[in-house]
Enzyme design. Structure first.
Site, PDB file in Angstrom:
ATOM      1  N   VAL A   1       0.878  -1.168   0.000  1.00 50.84           N
ATOM      2  CA  VAL A   1       0.000   0.000   0.000  1.00 50.84           C
ATOM      3  C   VAL A   1       0.919   1.222   0.000  1.00 50.84           C
ATOM      4  O   VAL A   1       1.721   1.405   0.920  1.00 50.84           O
ATOM      5  CB  VAL A   1      -0.932   0.004   1.226  1.00 50.84           C
TER       6      VAL A   1
ATOM      7  N   HIS B   1      -6.956   6.872  -0.636  1.00 51.57           N
ATOM      8  CA  HIS B   1      -7.494   6.219   0.562  1.00 51.57           C
ATOM      9  C   HIS B   1      -6.467   5.257   1.176  1.00 51.57           C
ATOM     10  O   HIS B   1      -6.783   4.176   1.614  1.00 51.57           O
ATOM     11  CB  HIS B   1      -8.848   5.561   0.303  1.00 51.57           C
TER      12      HIS B   1
HETATM   13  N1  INI Z   1      -4.640  -2.177  -2.812  1.00 48.26           N
HETATM   14  C1  INI Z   1      -3.350  -2.390  -2.478  1.00 48.26           C
HETATM   15  O1  INI Z   1      -2.973  -3.541  -2.220  1.00 48.26           O
HETATM   16  N2  INI Z   1      -2.486  -1.360  -2.394  1.00 48.26           N
HETATM   17  C2  INI Z   1      -2.857  -0.075  -2.678  1.00 48.26           C
HETATM   18  O2  INI Z   1      -1.996   0.826  -2.601  1.00 48.26           O
HETATM   19  C3  INI Z   1      -4.201   0.177  -3.052  1.00 48.26           C
HETATM   20  N3  INI Z   1      -4.623   1.502  -3.396  1.00 48.26           N
HETATM   21  O3  INI Z   1      -3.770   2.341  -3.687  1.00 48.26           O
HETATM   22  O4  INI Z   1      -5.794   1.811  -3.449  1.00 48.26           O
HETATM   23  C4  INI Z   1      -5.098  -0.928  -3.105  1.00 48.26           C
HETATM   24  N4  INI Z   1      -6.369  -0.742  -3.447  1.00 48.26           N
HETATM   25  C5  INI Z   1      -7.231  -1.808  -3.911  1.00 48.26           C
HETATM   26  C6  INI Z   1      -7.962  -2.483  -2.789  1.00 48.26           C
HETATM   27  O5  INI Z   1      -7.085  -3.265  -2.012  1.00 48.26           O
HETATM   28  C7  INI Z   1      -9.057  -3.401  -3.318  1.00 48.26           C
HETATM   29  O6  INI Z   1      -8.492  -4.385  -4.148  1.00 48.26           O
HETATM   30  C8  INI Z   1     -10.134  -2.659  -4.130  1.00 48.26           C
HETATM   31  O7  INI Z   1     -10.622  -1.554  -3.402  1.00 48.26           O
HETATM   32  C9  INI Z   1     -11.323  -3.612  -4.449  1.00 48.26           C
HETATM   33  O8  INI Z   1     -11.920  -4.093  -3.268  1.00 48.26           O
END
Ligand code: INI
Length: 154
Positions: A81, A88
């Site tokens: 992340v 978010h």
């Molecule tokens: N998921 C991640 O693993 N890392 C991130 O930085 C990230 N960002 O930047 O938003 C991220 N978003 C996706 C999230 O985990 C879900 O897969 C998505 O919201 C669908 O449920």
């Protein structure tokens, strides 16, 4: 029971391990996976089961399904992340961490936290390299906890 765990027991030869890895920021998470698989191999785990999921928010429910199935001694969760790339960041990082913690407390199956939360891509790459790899670290924590809990549970 005496003193347990002062020297970590990382022997994985008798352990079944699952890895759940997020595809989001795949260039980083592939490196975490490589680190985790390398550490597991080093400690005698030949063939961990690997499950890819879309992002870090999908790690907890997948870990829960695996923990409830009961086929693995420990689960390693890997994700990246990156603050600079999401509005978010806090939500994804916190919910992923809280969800994974809940899984281990609800099921008693150790879930090692190998989710990087960094300011930028450079920090993420620096923590997923050959020398400093959070995936390898999480793998060793998973082995240690699986062996410790097995000792405690008898
Ligand atoms: N998921 C991640 O693993 N890392 C991130 O930085 C990230 N960002 O930047 O938003 C991220 N978003 C996706 C999230 O985990 C879900 O897969 C998505 O919201 C669908 O449920």
């Amino acid at each position: 029971m005496g003193e347990k765990g002062a020297t970590p027991d990382l022997d994985g030869s008798d352990l079944s391990i699952a890895i759940v890895v997020a595809r989001f920021n795949e260039d980083v998470t592939k490196r975490l996976l490589r680190g985790a698989e390398g550490a597991l191999k080093e400690h005698g785990v030949e063939d961990p089961d690997v499950f890819w999921v879309p992002g870090s928010l999908e790690l907890p429910v997948t870990a829960l399904a695996l923990a409830e199935k009961g086929a693995h001694d420990a689960i390693i969760a890997l994700g990246a992340v990156i603050r600079g790339e999401t509005f978010h960041f806090e939500v994804v990082a916190m919910q992923s961490a809280q969800g994974l913690m809940q899984v281990q407390l609800d099921t008693g199956v150790p879930v090692a936290f190998g989710v990087l939360t960094t300011e930028d891509k450079d920090q993420a790459l620096a923590r997923s390299g050959p020398m400093n790899n959070k995936g390898a670290e999480a793998a060793e924590a998973a082995l240690e906890m699986a062996n410790l809990l097995r000792q405690i549970q008898g």
